[in-house]
Design a protein around this motif. Structure first.
Motif, PDB file in Angstrom:
ATOM      1  N   LEU A   1       0.823  -1.205   0.000  1.00  0.00           N
ATOM      2  CA  LEU A   1       0.000   0.000   0.000  1.00  0.00           C
ATOM      3  C   LEU A   1       0.860   1.260   0.000  1.00  0.00           C
ATOM      4  CD1 LEU A   1      -2.762  -1.100   2.522  1.00  0.00           C
ATOM      5  CD2 LEU A   1      -3.106  -0.607   0.090  1.00  0.00           C
ATOM      6  N   TRP A   2       1.943   1.205   0.760  1.00  0.00           N
ATOM      7  CA  TRP A   2       2.820   2.374   0.799  1.00  0.00           C
ATOM      8  C   TRP A   2       3.524   2.574  -0.539  1.00  0.00           C
ATOM      9  CZ3 TRP A   2       3.839   6.748   3.064  1.00  0.00           C
ATOM     10  CH2 TRP A   2       5.063   7.379   2.810  1.00  0.00           C
ATOM     11  N   GLN A   3       4.066   1.513  -1.083  1.00  0.00           N
ATOM     12  CA  GLN A   3       4.880   1.637  -2.286  1.00  0.00           C
ATOM     13  C   GLN A   3       4.064   1.992  -3.519  1.00  0.00           C
ATOM     14  OE1 GLN A   3       7.430  -1.678  -3.048  1.00  0.00           O
ATOM     15  NE2 GLN A   3       8.363  -0.756  -4.857  1.00  0.00           N
ATOM     16  N   TYR A   4       2.859   1.410  -3.640  1.00  0.00           N
ATOM     17  CA  TYR A   4       2.119   1.572  -4.885  1.00  0.00           C
ATOM     18  C   TYR A   4       0.889   2.477  -4.775  1.00  0.00           C
ATOM     19  CZ  TYR A   4       5.068  -2.258  -6.415  1.00  0.00           C
ATOM     20  OH  TYR A   4       6.155  -3.038  -6.725  1.00  0.00           O
ATOM     21  N   ALA A   5       0.484   2.828  -3.541  1.00  0.00           N
ATOM     22  CA  ALA A   5      -0.689   3.694  -3.386  1.00  0.00           C
ATOM     23  C   ALA A   5      -0.417   4.891  -2.492  1.00  0.00           C
ATOM     24  CB  ALA A   5      -1.868   2.887  -2.835  1.00  0.00           C
ATOM     25  N   ALA A   6       0.836   5.059  -2.045  1.00  0.00           N
ATOM     26  CA  ALA A   6       1.195   6.171  -1.166  1.00  0.00           C
ATOM     27  C   ALA A   6       0.295   6.226   0.057  1.00  0.00           C
ATOM     28  CB  ALA A   6       1.147   7.490  -1.924  1.00  0.00           C
ATOM     29  N   CYS A   7      -0.089   5.063   0.548  1.00  0.00           N
ATOM     30  CA  CYS A   7      -1.010   4.975   1.672  1.00  0.00           C
ATOM     31  C   CYS A   7      -0.343   4.189   2.793  1.00  0.00           C
ATOM     32  CB  CYS A   7      -2.301   4.277   1.234  1.00  0.00           C
ATOM     33  SG  CYS A   7      -3.469   3.968   2.576  1.00  0.00           S
ATOM     34  N   HIS A   8      -0.178   4.817   3.943  1.00  0.00           N
ATOM     35  CA  HIS A   8       0.427   4.132   5.089  1.00  0.00           C
ATOM     36  C   HIS A   8      -0.652   3.757   6.089  1.00  0.00           C
ATOM     37  CE1 HIS A   8       3.141   2.772   8.116  1.00  0.00           C
ATOM     38  NE2 HIS A   8       2.681   3.664   8.984  1.00  0.00           N
ATOM     39  N   VAL A   9      -0.728   2.477   6.421  1.00  0.00           N
ATOM     40  CA  VAL A   9      -1.655   1.993   7.442  1.00  0.00           C
ATOM     41  C   VAL A   9      -0.844   1.306   8.532  1.00  0.00           C
ATOM     42  CG1 VAL A   9      -3.668   1.773   5.955  1.00  0.00           C
ATOM     43  CG2 VAL A   9      -2.056  -0.123   6.116  1.00  0.00           C
ATOM     44  N   SER A  10      -1.292   1.462   9.755  1.00  0.00           N
ATOM     45  CA  SER A  10      -0.572   0.956  10.904  1.00  0.00           C
ATOM     46  C   SER A  10      -0.943  -0.494  11.188  1.00  0.00           C
ATOM     47  CB  SER A  10      -0.897   1.827  12.125  1.00  0.00           C
ATOM     48  OG  SER A  10      -0.413   1.229  13.311  1.00  0.00           O
ATOM     49  N   LEU A  11      -0.018  -1.215  11.805  1.00  0.00           N
ATOM     50  CA  LEU A  11      -0.292  -2.565  12.307  1.00  0.00           C
ATOM     51  C   LEU A  11      -0.404  -2.544  13.827  1.00  0.00           C
ATOM     52  CD1 LEU A  11       2.058  -4.750  10.063  1.00  0.00           C
ATOM     53  CD2 LEU A  11      -0.373  -4.272   9.766  1.00  0.00           C
ATOM     54  N   ASP A  12      -0.791  -1.397  14.385  1.00  0.00           N
ATOM     55  CA  ASP A  12      -0.870  -1.224  15.834  1.00  0.00           C
ATOM     56  C   ASP A  12      -2.294  -0.974  16.308  1.00  0.00           C
ATOM     57  OD1 ASP A  12       1.865  -1.579  16.255  1.00  0.00           O
ATOM     58  OD2 ASP A  12       2.289   0.516  15.843  1.00  0.00           O
ATOM     59  N   TRP A  13      -3.247  -1.699  15.769  1.00  0.00           N
ATOM     60  CA  TRP A  13      -4.645  -1.640  16.208  1.00  0.00           C
ATOM     61  C   TRP A  13      -5.253  -0.253  16.031  1.00  0.00           C
ATOM     62  CZ3 TRP A  13      -7.344  -5.925  16.794  1.00  0.00           C
ATOM     63  CH2 TRP A  13      -6.654  -7.118  17.055  1.00  0.00           C
ATOM     64  N   ASN A  14      -4.928   0.390  14.925  1.00  0.00           N
ATOM     65  CA  ASN A  14      -5.529   1.671  14.595  1.00  0.00           C
ATOM     66  C   ASN A  14      -6.820   1.413  13.812  1.00  0.00           C
ATOM     67  OD1 ASN A  14      -6.162   4.100  13.013  1.00  0.00           O
ATOM     68  ND2 ASN A  14      -4.249   4.903  13.863  1.00  0.00           N
ATOM     69  N   VAL A  15      -7.958   1.642  14.462  1.00  0.00           N
ATOM     70  CA  VAL A  15      -9.245   1.306  13.864  1.00  0.00           C
ATOM     71  C   VAL A  15      -9.492   2.107  12.592  1.00  0.00           C
ATOM     72  CG1 VAL A  15     -11.747   1.298  14.209  1.00  0.00           C
ATOM     73  CG2 VAL A  15     -10.224   0.607  16.077  1.00  0.00           C
ATOM     74  N   GLU A  16      -9.189   3.405  12.621  1.00  0.00           N
ATOM     75  CA  GLU A  16      -9.424   4.234  11.442  1.00  0.00           C
ATOM     76  C   GLU A  16      -8.557   3.792  10.268  1.00  0.00           C
ATOM     77  OE1 GLU A  16     -11.930   6.291  11.036  1.00  0.00           O
ATOM     78  OE2 GLU A  16     -12.478   5.537  13.014  1.00  0.00           O
ATOM     79  N   ASP A  17      -7.326   3.379  10.540  1.00  0.00           N
ATOM     80  CA  ASP A  17      -6.473   2.872   9.465  1.00  0.00           C
ATOM     81  C   ASP A  17      -7.068   1.615   8.843  1.00  0.00           C
ATOM     82  OD1 ASP A  17      -4.683   4.904   9.747  1.00  0.00           O
ATOM     83  OD2 ASP A  17      -2.974   3.646  10.278  1.00  0.00           O
ATOM     84  N   TYR A  18      -7.591   0.724   9.680  1.00  0.00           N
ATOM     85  CA  TYR A  18      -8.170  -0.515   9.140  1.00  0.00           C
ATOM     86  C   TYR A  18      -9.422  -0.203   8.318  1.00  0.00           C
ATOM     87  CZ  TYR A  18      -9.570  -5.410   8.815  1.00  0.00           C
ATOM     88  OH  TYR A  18      -9.919  -6.658   8.343  1.00  0.00           O
TER      89      TYR A  18
END
Length: 285
Positions: free
Chosen positions: A171-188
């Motif tokens: 997601l970061w490399q191809y969509a410039a989108c960073h999502v957390s793996l630390d239980w961030n509900v909004e990111d999920y």
């Protein structure tokens, strides 16, 4: 139902390329996953009957069959969880230990696993993820929690998709989108929104989009130097995972606070490695 916010991005070119290649190959499904039965039998002796009946190579369909019955009872939920973890860890040596630790260190694990399975099927992945964050199972992180949610999900509800390190990096490399793996509900929620929109635009199911991202080997795009750099990063991340598992498995009693401190340090080092990797590559639009 997932409401699409205005900031959902258009389909990345890389995803269109992957779909074109997948079509050319006849849309072959993900291959079955091999695993070490002996290691799992040694770590989860109370589940020998389940482990004995699992095939030598697990496919998504086999795991889904169990996951979709996880809301029928606590025993079925635990069996579905173990099966999903076997599939998720594959031949990774510490997978059995980590799975056993989740079940043994959380007295409420059977009830929580059943309830979140029911919520996944009834309300969808985003609501189930938020509920599980409030009823956390110690030692169960986002990567493997979402694998369980995925196999418990119902096609009629909003999707529950796997969000692990490989998908995060894609997601970061191809969509410039960073999502957390630390239980961030909004990111999920944002991740589910993106994948659902892309799936609609490409006439695919959301889980098919997730699979294309996960299975992307970077061929026809990365230089040998870039592949080498990413291999080094994965090697460091895997070594950190191994260190955490080895520390927890040391003989004798381990102070829970010491274990938590050690794993917190590992998480911090993991973030540093990921940040260095992200910073070294410009994301594609």
């Amino acid at each position: 139902m997932i409401v699409m916010p205005n900031d959902c991005f258009s389909v990345p070119n890389r995803l269109r390329e992957l779909l074109h290649r997948w079509d050319a190959e006849g849309r072959r499904p993900q291959g079955e996953i091999g695993w070490n039965r002996t290691t799992w039998l040694a770590s989860l002796t109370e589940h020998q009957d389940l482990l004995a009946e699992l095939p030598d190579r697990l496919g998504r369909d086999h795991v889904t069959e169990r996951g979709r019955r996880a809301d029928e009872g606590e025993n079925k939920a635990v069996r579905a969880f173990v099966t999903a973890m076997v599939w998720g860890y594959g031949r990774v040596g510490y997978g059995a230990f980590r799975t056993a630790r989740v079940l043994r260190e959380n007295d409420e694990a059977p009830r929580i696993l059943r309830e979140v399975a029911s919520k996944t099927r009834r309300d969808g992945g985003a609501e189930a993820f938020e509920w599980l964050k409030r009823h956390r199972l110690r030692y169960l992180g986002v990567s493997f929690a979402t694998k369980y949610l995925f196999f418990c999900s119902d096609a009629a509800a909003s999707p529950a998709l796997v969000l692990d390190r490989r998908v995060q990096r894609w997601l970061w490399q191809y969509a410039a989108c960073h999502v957390s793996l630390d239980w961030n509900v909004e990111d999920y929620r944002r991740y589910l929104c993106l994948v659902t929109k892309w799936a609609q635009d490409l006439d695919l199911r959301p889980d098919e989009v997730e699979y294309l991202m996960f299975a992307d080997d970077g061929s026809q795009r990365k230089t040998a130097e870039e592949v080498s750099e990413e291999s080094d990063e994965f090697a460091v991340l895997d070594a950190l995972d191994e260190a955490a598992a080895a520390f927890a498995a040391l003989p004798g009693d381990i102070d829970p606070d010491d274990l938590e401190d050690f794993e917190r340090g590992v998480r911090q080092m993991r973030r540093i490695v990921l940040a260095r990797g992200f910073a070294s590559r410009e994301p594609e639009q």
